[in-house]
Motif scaffolding. Structure first.
Motif, PDB file in Angstrom:
ATOM      1  N   UNK A 147      43.026  26.596  28.340  1.00  0.00           N
ATOM      2  CA  UNK A 147      41.843  25.995  28.969  1.00  0.00           C
ATOM      3  C   UNK A 147      40.652  26.951  29.008  1.00  0.00           C
ATOM      4  N   UNK A 148      40.782  28.123  28.382  1.00  0.00           N
ATOM      5  CA  UNK A 148      39.718  29.146  28.374  1.00  0.00           C
ATOM      6  C   UNK A 148      39.337  29.567  29.795  1.00  0.00           C
ATOM      7  N   UNK A 149      40.369  29.761  30.617  1.00  0.00           N
ATOM      8  CA  UNK A 149      40.178  30.164  32.012  1.00  0.00           C
ATOM      9  C   UNK A 149      40.739  31.572  32.207  1.00  0.00           C
ATOM     10  N   UNK A 150      39.994  32.394  32.910  1.00  0.00           N
ATOM     11  CA  UNK A 150      40.471  33.702  33.368  1.00  0.00           C
ATOM     12  C   UNK A 150      40.904  33.493  34.817  1.00  0.00           C
ATOM     13  N   UNK A 151      42.178  33.365  35.039  1.00  0.00           N
ATOM     14  CA  UNK A 151      42.730  33.078  36.362  1.00  0.00           C
ATOM     15  C   UNK A 151      43.048  34.392  37.066  1.00  0.00           C
ATOM     16  N   UNK A 152      42.366  34.647  38.177  1.00  0.00           N
ATOM     17  CA  UNK A 152      42.536  35.885  38.934  1.00  0.00           C
ATOM     18  C   UNK A 152      43.186  35.527  40.268  1.00  0.00           C
ATOM     19  N   UNK A 153      44.454  35.865  40.419  1.00  0.00           N
ATOM     20  CA  UNK A 153      45.196  35.580  41.650  1.00  0.00           C
ATOM     21  C   UNK A 153      45.184  36.839  42.515  1.00  0.00           C
ATOM     22  N   UNK A 180      36.330  31.444  31.619  1.00  0.00           N
ATOM     23  CA  UNK A 180      35.646  31.084  32.861  1.00  0.00           C
ATOM     24  C   UNK A 180      36.475  31.589  34.041  1.00  0.00           C
ATOM     25  N   UNK A 181      35.911  32.423  34.920  1.00  0.00           N
ATOM     26  CA  UNK A 181      36.710  32.961  36.026  1.00  0.00           C
ATOM     27  C   UNK A 181      37.036  31.916  37.094  1.00  0.00           C
ATOM     28  N   UNK A 182      38.301  31.914  37.479  1.00  0.00           N
ATOM     29  CA  UNK A 182      38.798  31.080  38.570  1.00  0.00           C
ATOM     30  C   UNK A 182      39.617  32.003  39.471  1.00  0.00           C
TER      31      UNK A 182
END
Length: 178
Positions: free
Chosen positions: A49-55, A24-26
């Protein structure tokens, strides 16, 4: 972590991705003195957490070139090409850390049909503005001093402590589709 520099309209934008590339994109907005670099624990927690973290680094931070902005709301136009290049064409969450909060709010206000959730960790307004800073109590000065003068390792340790709790909350909420 996957660190990248993308260029649009001759303006470089730095970013780093963490976690599950198919999660899930964050979109994360770093704090006042930050950039897209996060402690390693964020990568592991985002993956769990199945998160795609894009900083994404805001203009003038990290590898991002300074870019003209007359208001925080101008941020959306700078970020949209990055999201497109990253293949984020559907809904996503936004996370603002500290002085990244106004950029998170601006993005959510500009894209209500795409931003599912807004997360703020220790949100601050635009603190370099003397008018804003003047509203904070004198007791807040040690915090400003800490982030301005503390060794990087101490600042990182504070954010590592917050990462675990954010990962728990993301995992509890799931992907928001069901």
């Amino acid at each position: 972590m996957n660190r990248t520099v993308l260029t649009f309209d001759s303006i470089a934008r730095g970013l780093a991705e963490y976690g599950d590339p198919h999660g899930r994109p964050v979109v994360l907005h770093h704090g006042l003195l930050g950039d897209a670099g996060l402690p390693d624990v964020w990568d592991a927690l985002a993956r769990d957490a199945a998160v795609r973290l894009i900083a994404v680094e805001r203009p003038g931070y990290g590898a991002s070139d300074p870019a003209p902005m007359t208001a925080v709301g101008d941020w959306t136009a700078h970020l949209l090409p990055v999201l497109e290049a990253c293949g984020v064409d559907g809904p996503f969450d936004v996370l603002g850390i500290s002085a990244g909060a106004p950029y998170t709010y601006a993005l959510a206000a500009a894209l209500p049909e795409r931003v599912r959730r807004v997360w703020v960790l220790s949100g601050l307004p635009y603190v370099p503005d003397d008018a804003v800073r003047g509203h904070y109590p004198e007791e807040a000065e040690p915090v400003w001093t800490f982030y301005r003068e503390a060794p990087e390792a101490e600042v990182v340790a504070r954010f590592e402590a917050a990462a675990g709790r954010m990962a728990e909350v993301f995992a509890e909420l799931g992907d928001g589709r069901g």
